[in-house]
Design a protein around this motif. Structure first.
Motif, short mmCIF file in Angstrom:
data_model
loop_
_atom_site.label_atom_id
_atom_site.label_comp_id
_atom_site.label_asym_id
_atom_site.label_seq_id
_atom_site.Cartn_x
_atom_site.Cartn_y
_atom_site.Cartn_z
N THR A 3 0.82 -1.24 -0.02
CA THR A 3 -0.09 0.13 0.16
C THR A 3 0.77 1.22 0.04
OG1 THR A 3 -0.28 -0.26 2.48
CG2 THR A 3 -1.90 -1.00 1.08
N THR A 4 2.33 0.86 -0.33
CA THR A 4 2.90 2.23 -0.29
C THR A 4 3.45 2.58 -1.70
OG1 THR A 4 5.12 0.97 0.02
CG2 THR A 4 4.00 2.03 1.92
N THR A 83 0.33 11.43 -4.85
CA THR A 83 0.26 10.40 -5.68
C THR A 83 0.81 10.32 -6.82
OG1 THR A 83 -2.10 10.95 -6.68
CG2 THR A 83 -1.79 9.92 -4.54
N GLN A 142 2.71 9.93 1.17
CA GLN A 142 2.07 8.37 0.56
C GLN A 142 1.83 7.75 1.74
OE1 GLN A 142 5.25 7.45 -2.10
NE2 GLN A 142 5.18 9.41 -3.12
N SER A 145 -2.16 6.51 2.11
CA SER A 145 -2.64 5.55 1.22
C SER A 145 -3.16 4.36 2.08
CB SER A 145 -1.70 4.69 0.09
OG SER A 145 -0.66 4.30 0.83
N THR A 146 -2.53 3.70 2.91
CA THR A 146 -2.97 2.57 3.74
C THR A 146 -4.53 3.01 4.49
OG1 THR A 146 -0.67 1.78 3.96
CG2 THR A 146 -2.52 0.87 5.41
N LEU A 149 -7.27 3.49 1.88
CA LEU A 149 -7.63 2.18 1.22
C LEU A 149 -8.37 1.23 2.01
CD1 LEU A 149 -4.52 1.59 -1.20
CD2 LEU A 149 -6.76 2.25 -2.00
N GLU A 272 -10.18 9.59 -3.64
CA GLU A 272 -9.08 9.45 -2.86
C GLU A 272 -8.50 8.28 -3.14
OE1 GLU A 272 -12.04 12.33 -0.86
OE2 GLU A 272 -12.16 10.37 -1.80
N PHE A 276 -4.84 6.56 -5.31
CA PHE A 276 -3.55 5.82 -4.46
C PHE A 276 -3.75 4.34 -5.81
CE2 PHE A 276 -3.90 8.37 -0.81
CZ PHE A 276 -2.69 8.80 -0.85
N LYS A 280 -0.63 3.01 -8.36
CA LYS A 280 0.08 1.53 -8.20
C LYS A 280 -0.31 0.48 -9.19
CE LYS A 280 -1.57 1.10 -4.13
NZ LYS A 280 -1.90 0.38 -2.71
#
Length: 444
Positions: A3-4, A83, A142, A145-146, A149, A272, A276, A280
């Protein structure tokens, strides 16, 4: 699932991407000037008075700016910088303002195109400068993100609990937790909340439709007849608004094509969590997330469009997930145009259907409220994680203090955007302290 993001998410655009953003910003500013569509749902109800000449262009511009500025600078810009993916708050909210502001029809697309140029050329410079600072607050952001999500995955549980009570909410919560754990175990490369959100949204819709069906059966059994008012002023207004939008169907089809192409280029995320996921490269998961959000916004966008005569810049936002999955921009343009054509032509029918499904309408309200609640917590928590990453306890003190100060001052910056804005201000302050030899950046 990681998640990074890779450090230093970039905002380098190809020529085709730059031209697409600039052209789309010009188009959306023109459409906003014509009062045919705006992105901000809060501005749309004010457009009827503007369309009918009961308020001035400057007054409507002031409303649009007041309702949008916090999201542009507090959420849109920080999310894009952290992002490397554009978002609707940064791209479409400013063109709402510039389009309404423009006194002449020809000036609106020029102002919109100029903003598009600022976005594609200016952000990359700001991004490079920020990453070269001793305290790299963009990379720290960043960390958001975790929590975004994973906490976002819970919005169907909150919506079910609010509408159908604790028992059904508990069932939904246990189901989602089980699906998240199963996904992480069996499909580690898949976004862990994808199946959970799908099950939650389907459960909410199923409960709402079931309730409406039972109510209609009960009404028929009790011989309760629907009363139709021939001269209902709202019905007349809805009909006039739908007819107005249909007159500009070709323009809306061009708009749909443009938004869908932007999404297909994978430099744009509709929300949002989506930003992210796009960053990725998880496009199918991003499409799922934005598809589930659609259910919370169709009733709002349809009813405000029918009441005001102004549609949404992204329509029902279906073009976002469709665009992410399109194999090339040419197909995306065709499909996006067709989707917008269907949406505009079906507005009156959608309005009538929603009138017969009150529980489904209520579910939409609860979904939007739940999305807001989960994201507010996730963004605040993620912002504090970013503060810790860039400055430890001092970072948390500065960012948390700025957030609390904003609350105490009556929220001059909207709550959703206050924490990311605090991270940027806090990052700048920590860099100043470093240059004054009062702070040593955290390594790692």
């Amino acid at each position: 699932m990681s998640t990074t993001l890779a450090a230093g998410a970039g905002l380098d655009f190809t020529l085709a991407q730059q031209l697409t953003v600039i052209a789309l910003c010009a188009l959306t500013a023109y459409i906003s000037h014509m009062a045919l569509a705006v992105f901000n749902d809060g501005v749309r109800p004010f457009m009827l008075d503007f369309i009918q000449g009961r308020t001035t262009r400057s007054a409507t511009t002031a409303v649009s700016f007041g309702l949008s500025a916090g999201f542009i600078f507090g959420l849109g810009a920080p999310m894009a910088l952290s992002t490397g993916v554009l978002n609707p708050w940064l791209v479409f909210l400013p063109t709402d303002i510039l389009g309404i502001l423009a006194p002449k029809k020809w000036l609106a697309p020029i102002l919109g195109g100029a903003w598009g140029a600022v976005v594609v050329f200016g952000l990359n410079g700001a991004n490079n400068v920020a990453h070269d600072l001793p305290v790299d607050f963009l990379t720290a952001m960043q960390q958001m993100s975790t929590p975004i999500l994973f906490l976002f995955s819970l919005f169907p549980v909150l919506a079910i609990t609010k509408q159908f009570g604790r028992r059904w909410g508990g069932v939904a919560g246990v189901l989602e937790l089980a699906l998240v754990v199963m996904t992480m175990k069996l499909w580690p490369n898949m976004f862990a909340g994808a199946l959970a959100m799908a099950a939650g949204v389907l459960m909410l819709i199923g409960l709402a439709v079931s309730k409406d069906v039972r109510q209609r059966r009960a009404d028929r059994a009790a011989n309760v007849e629907e009363v139709v008012l021939e001269d209902d002023p709202m019905a007349s207004l809805f009909s006039a608004s739908a007819a107005r939008l249909r007159r500009y169907l070709p323009l809306f089809m061009v708009l749909g094509a443009g938004v869908c192409v932007l999404a297909q280029m994978h430099i744009f995320g509709g929300g949002e969590a989506t930003s992210f996921l796009i960053a990725k490269g998880q496009y199918s998961e991003a499409a799922q997330v934005d598809f589930y959000r659609v259910f919370g916004f169709i009733p709002l966008i349809a009813t405000t469009a029918l009441a005001s005569g102004a549609y949404g810049i992204a329509g029902f936002t279906l073009v976002y997930p469709i665009g992410y999955l399109m194999p090339n921009p040419f197909l995306a343009a065709v499909v996006g145009a067709l989707v917008f054509a269907v949406e505009v032509l079906a507005l009156s029918w959608i309005g009538r259907v929603l009138g017969k499904l009150p529980s489904v309408r209520d579910s939409s309200e609860h979904l939007r409220s739940a999305i807001g609640d989960t994201l507010q917590l996730a963004i605040l928590f993620g912002s504090l994680m970013a503060a810790n990453a860039m400055g430890g306890g001092l970072g948390i003190l500065v960012v948390g203090g700025l957030y609390l100060l904003n609350e105490a001052m009556g929220r001059p910056v909207v709550k959703m955007a206050a924490a990311p804005a605090a991270v940027i201000v806090g990052g700048i302050l920590l860099n100043l302290l470093y240059w004054l030899d009062l702070f040593t950046p955290i390594k790692g």
